[in-house]
Design a protein around this motif. Structure first.
Motif, PDB file in Angstrom:
ATOM      1  N   ASP A 147     -42.952 -14.514  26.570  1.00  0.00           N
ATOM      2  CA  ASP A 147     -44.312 -13.985  25.754  1.00  0.00           C
ATOM      3  C   ASP A 147     -44.393 -12.508  26.255  1.00  0.00           C
ATOM      4  N   ARG A 207     -45.876  -7.049  21.207  1.00  0.00           N
ATOM      5  CA  ARG A 207     -45.142  -8.068  19.825  1.00  0.00           C
ATOM      6  C   ARG A 207     -45.391  -7.321  19.322  1.00  0.00           C
ATOM      7  N   SER A 259     -41.548 -11.865  20.991  1.00  0.00           N
ATOM      8  CA  SER A 259     -41.073 -12.244  22.356  1.00  0.00           C
ATOM      9  C   SER A 259     -39.886 -11.745  23.244  1.00  0.00           C
TER      10      SER A 259
END
Length: 191
Positions: free
Chosen positions: A99, A105, A11
């Motif tokens: 996030d 990610r 993140s």
């Protein structure tokens, strides 16, 4: 001021927390660094200690206890780990959640670790599920409950300097005189 930066793998929490600490002139304390310290104290390599942690829940608990102690005792710190916001609880002046979508990610992690993206995506999803279950089992924490955080940022929407600018602006504009209250942290820490 104690600021926590939390979020799932990939993140941007480590990079952002480090840059935020530098910008504010604070110390940056990373859960990963504490984990490595615990490994050194017990004469394990990080890889050996990580494998041991999969079977020995006391390692996670020792790490979490140490992070909670730091939050209770230190000031002018950016404390960064997946559970930093939860562990710091009311000691935190500002709790941040970072996030990004799983695909983003996974790509970041794959680039960093020079692995295949699909393999990394599967590993990251499995790791997230495993950690969420452990947090619930250990402390009664629902890691998907973001209500305790003052800010939640999707780091896939802005580049790293823009994310840092947002956070610095939010912290600079914070006025304790007009603060009507932060969300309480409800967890059962059994270290």
């Amino acid at each position: 001021m104690l600021i926590t930066v939390s979020g799932p793998p990939g993140s941007g929490k480590s990079t952002t927390a480090s840059e935020l600490a530098d910008t504010l002139g604070y110390d940056h304390i990373s859960g990963g660094d504490i984990f490595r310290e615990l490994a050194d104290e017990r004469d394990y390599t990080t890889l050996e200690f990580n494998k041991l942690a999969e079977e020995d829940d006391q390692i996670d608990r020792d790490l979490d206890r140490r992070l909670q102690q730091i939050a209770a005792e230190r000031d002018d710190v950016v404390l960064e780990s997946r559970l930093a916001g939860w562990l710091a609880g009311d000691h935190a002046d500002f709790r941040i959640w970072l996030d990004a979508p799983l695909d983003v990610r996974a790509e970041r992690i794959a680039d960093r670790e020079e692995k295949a993206v699909e393999e990394t995506r599967e590993e990251t999803a499995a790791r997230q599920g495993s950690e969420a279950e452990r947090y619930r089992e250990y402390y009664g924490i629902d890691i998907t409950d973001l209500t305790i955080y003052d800010l939640s940022v999707n780091t896939a929407r802005w580049n790293a300097p823009a994310v840092l600018d947002m956070l610095v602006t939010a912290i600079d504009e914070y006025d304790p005189e007009t603060d009507e209250g932060k969300y309480p942290v409800d967890a059962n820490y059994d270290f």
